[in-house]
Write a protein that holds these residues in place. Sequence first.
Motif, PDB file in Angstrom:
ATOM      1  N   SER A  28       0.844  -1.191   0.000  1.00 48.24           N
ATOM      2  CA  SER A  28       0.000   0.000   0.000  1.00 48.24           C
ATOM      3  C   SER A  28       0.880   1.242   0.000  1.00 48.24           C
ATOM      4  O   SER A  28       1.787   1.353   0.825  1.00 48.24           O
ATOM      5  N   VAL A  29       0.593   2.138  -0.925  1.00 45.87           N
ATOM      6  CA  VAL A  29       1.345   3.384  -1.014  1.00 45.87           C
ATOM      7  C   VAL A  29       0.394   4.526  -1.288  1.00 45.87           C
ATOM      8  O   VAL A  29      -0.732   4.321  -1.740  1.00 45.87           O
ATOM      9  N   ALA A  46      -0.631   7.976  -3.416  1.00 48.89           N
ATOM     10  CA  ALA A  46      -0.478   8.444  -4.790  1.00 48.89           C
ATOM     11  C   ALA A  46       0.821   9.244  -4.918  1.00 48.89           C
ATOM     12  O   ALA A  46       1.174  10.029  -4.033  1.00 48.89           O
ATOM     13  N   GLY A  47       1.514   8.990  -6.019  1.00 48.19           N
ATOM     14  CA  GLY A  47       2.798   9.626  -6.241  1.00 48.19           C
ATOM     15  C   GLY A  47       3.974   8.790  -5.786  1.00 48.19           C
ATOM     16  O   GLY A  47       5.126   9.100  -6.119  1.00 48.19           O
ATOM     17  N   GLY A  48       3.693   7.741  -5.040  1.00 47.32           N
ATOM     18  CA  GLY A  48       4.753   6.887  -4.525  1.00 47.32           C
ATOM     19  C   GLY A  48       5.215   5.856  -5.531  1.00 47.32           C
ATOM     20  O   GLY A  48       4.770   5.833  -6.686  1.00 47.32           O
ATOM     21  N   SER A  49       6.110   4.984  -5.076  1.00 43.83           N
ATOM     22  CA  SER A  49       6.722   3.969  -5.939  1.00 43.83           C
ATOM     23  C   SER A  49       6.697   2.603  -5.276  1.00 43.83           C
ATOM     24  O   SER A  49       6.703   2.496  -4.047  1.00 43.83           O
ATOM     25  N   LEU A  50       6.678   1.593  -6.114  1.00 47.75           N
ATOM     26  CA  LEU A  50       6.827   0.211  -5.674  1.00 47.75           C
ATOM     27  C   LEU A  50       7.598  -0.537  -6.749  1.00 47.75           C
ATOM     28  O   LEU A  50       7.529  -0.181  -7.921  1.00 47.75           O
ATOM     29  N   LYS A  63      -0.802   6.044  -9.231  1.00 51.10           N
ATOM     30  CA  LYS A  63      -2.096   6.704  -9.158  1.00 51.10           C
ATOM     31  C   LYS A  63      -3.104   5.737  -8.529  1.00 51.10           C
ATOM     32  O   LYS A  63      -2.904   4.521  -8.541  1.00 51.10           O
ATOM     33  N   ALA A  64      -4.203   6.287  -8.053  1.00 57.37           N
ATOM     34  CA  ALA A  64      -5.236   5.450  -7.451  1.00 57.37           C
ATOM     35  C   ALA A  64      -5.737   4.397  -8.441  1.00 57.37           C
ATOM     36  O   ALA A  64      -6.041   3.263  -8.052  1.00 57.37           O
ATOM     37  N   GLU A  65      -5.784   4.752  -9.717  1.00 50.99           N
ATOM     38  CA  GLU A  65      -6.275   3.820 -10.733  1.00 50.99           C
ATOM     39  C   GLU A  65      -5.305   2.685 -11.026  1.00 50.99           C
ATOM     40  O   GLU A  65      -5.627   1.779 -11.791  1.00 50.99           O
ATOM     41  N   ASP A  66      -4.115   2.723 -10.445  1.00 52.50           N
ATOM     42  CA  ASP A  66      -3.181   1.606 -10.575  1.00 52.50           C
ATOM     43  C   ASP A  66      -3.479   0.498  -9.561  1.00 52.50           C
ATOM     44  O   ASP A  66      -2.852  -0.566  -9.610  1.00 52.50           O
ATOM     45  N   THR A  71      -2.106  -1.407  -3.720  1.00 52.11           N
ATOM     46  CA  THR A  71      -3.165  -0.468  -3.335  1.00 52.11           C
ATOM     47  C   THR A  71      -2.574   0.931  -3.269  1.00 52.11           C
ATOM     48  O   THR A  71      -1.606   1.168  -2.545  1.00 52.11           O
ATOM     49  N   VAL A  72      -3.142   1.835  -4.047  1.00 51.94           N
ATOM     50  CA  VAL A  72      -2.669   3.215  -4.086  1.00 51.94           C
ATOM     51  C   VAL A  72      -3.784   4.106  -3.559  1.00 51.94           C
ATOM     52  O   VAL A  72      -4.889   4.129  -4.109  1.00 51.94           O
TER      53      VAL A  72
END
Length: 127
Positions: free
Chosen positions: A10-11, A13-17, A86-89, A124-125
């Motif tokens: 879980s991150v 928005a704008g974060g990375s995984l 993004k949330a849509e990811d 989860t974004v």
Amino acid sequence: VQLQAFGGGSVQAGGSLRLSCTASGRTFSNYHMGWFRQAPGKEREFVAAIGASAVTTGYADSVKGRFTISRDNAKNTVYLQMNSLKAEDTAVYYCAANSDYYFLSRTYMTPRTYKNWGQGTVVTVSS
């Protein structure tokens, strides 16, 4: 070939995984590898793919410029670096192996051309 994906989480928005997918059982370098994702209530969709030799890649328009697929054939592993999330990811992400001879977009973008799938890892974004 057996596949195991991990690295989800879980991150904001704008974060990375970075997702990883490790293969076992067959010669990894013989397979083109793909990442797909499936959000709740939606069909599985193509995200990215990389050819067996790691020279060529392909991306869905929705992730171009944000996601990068790579592979290390010595480690039998394919990666998906996801930036600017993004949330849509938000989705379950699956890795898959394709044994086709040629690396063509009409095949590597199509889930049914992949014969081997990993178990999925959840991303989860939150916005």
